[in-house]
Design an enzyme around this catalytic site. Sequence first.
Site, mmCIF file in Angstrom:
data_model
loop_
_atom_site.group_PDB
_atom_site.id
_atom_site.type_symbol
_atom_site.label_atom_id
_atom_site.label_comp_id
_atom_site.label_asym_id
_atom_site.label_seq_id
_atom_site.Cartn_x
_atom_site.Cartn_y
_atom_site.Cartn_z
ATOM 1 N N PRO A 90 0.832 -1.220 0.000
ATOM 2 C CA PRO A 90 0.000 0.000 0.000
ATOM 3 C C PRO A 90 0.863 1.265 0.000
ATOM 4 C CG PRO A 90 -0.189 -1.176 2.102
ATOM 5 C CD PRO A 90 0.643 -2.027 1.206
ATOM 6 N N GLU A 117 2.372 -6.587 8.512
ATOM 7 C CA GLU A 117 2.428 -5.124 8.626
ATOM 8 C C GLU A 117 3.433 -4.489 7.677
ATOM 9 O OE1 GLU A 117 1.163 -6.758 11.210
ATOM 10 O OE2 GLU A 117 -0.599 -5.470 11.170
ATOM 11 N N ARG A 155 -3.307 -8.750 -20.207
ATOM 12 C CA ARG A 155 -4.243 -8.528 -21.314
ATOM 13 C C ARG A 155 -3.665 -7.620 -22.391
ATOM 14 N NH1 ARG A 155 -6.803 -3.686 -21.173
ATOM 15 N NH2 ARG A 155 -8.439 -4.324 -22.614
ATOM 16 N N ASP A 170 -7.173 0.824 -26.213
ATOM 17 C CA ASP A 170 -6.355 0.941 -25.017
ATOM 18 C C ASP A 170 -5.339 2.063 -25.100
ATOM 19 O OD1 ASP A 170 -7.250 -0.805 -23.219
ATOM 20 O OD2 ASP A 170 -5.944 -2.443 -23.816
HETATM 21 N N1 ADE Z 1 -0.971 -4.933 0.047
HETATM 22 C C1 ADE Z 1 -1.831 -4.462 0.945
HETATM 23 N N2 ADE Z 1 -2.566 -3.471 0.443
HETATM 24 C C2 ADE Z 1 -2.157 -3.295 -0.841
HETATM 25 C C3 ADE Z 1 -2.517 -2.414 -1.881
HETATM 26 N N3 ADE Z 1 -3.462 -1.498 -1.732
HETATM 27 N N4 ADE Z 1 -1.874 -2.530 -3.053
HETATM 28 C C4 ADE Z 1 -0.902 -3.444 -3.216
HETATM 29 N N5 ADE Z 1 -0.510 -4.288 -2.269
HETATM 30 C C5 ADE Z 1 -1.133 -4.227 -1.092
#
Ligand code: ADE
Length: 246
Positions: A90, A117, A155, A170
């Site tokens: 994330p 985490e 794809r 695309d």
């Molecule tokens: N792992 C946890 N959340 C994620 C996200 N939003 N994007 C990619 N990997 C992740």
Amino acid sequence: MRVDVVTIFPEVFPGPLAVGVLGRARERGILDLRVWDLRDFTADRHRSVDDIPYGGGAGMVMKPEPFVLAVEAIRAADPGAPPAVLLTSPQGRLLTQAQARALAVRPHLVVLCGRYEGVDERVAELLGAEEISIGDYVLPGGEVAAMVLIEAVGRLLPGAVGDAESVARDSFSGDLLDYPQYTRPAEFRGRAVPEVLLSGHHDAIRRWRAREALRRTLLRRPEMIDEARLDDEAREILRQLRQGSA
Ligand code: ADE
């Protein structure tokens, strides 16, 4: 393209990558997907892949050694050009259509699935891995994110999608949201398909689609408009939409 995935849950693959466009791409040899169990690269009795964070705090952090050993094994097995190494996180750069296109020209990707985490920072440093996020929300792990990435890139591989026009479209996709689509029946539960789409008037259809794509984008994703590559006609439609006259 070859894609190697490193995960503590190898059993969830290929999952959706077994069906549809991606399933066919793999059958045709366009995409060679290989999945590695991170625990196979541990040395201790418990096959540990995580440990407590230095500096304290809640949760566990994924250890650096198994990821680095896994990528070294993958590189040793394919001594060609070095692969692009990606780490799902994330904290990563947001995956976009433009980035999917850039990755689709690489011959070899290695996707490391993060969990818990976080992942020891030295994994990205030592492997030159790019962290990739699929959106501004937190998943418990990176496996689904890896599948999203592989679907988005897979794809785009030449020959993966049969319909050439859908691939051609695309080249601009990602700039605007798509226009509304309809199929038969022409009327369903009192709702008719927009007349223009039945008219056979190709230029009118093209203009209607351009206007509806712009209308939706303005309404739902206004920030995309600023970045979009628009021709003169689209800019004029946009001006009318903003004035409320289209
Ligand atoms: N792992 C946890 N959340 C994620 C996200 N939003 N994007 C990619 N990997 C992740």
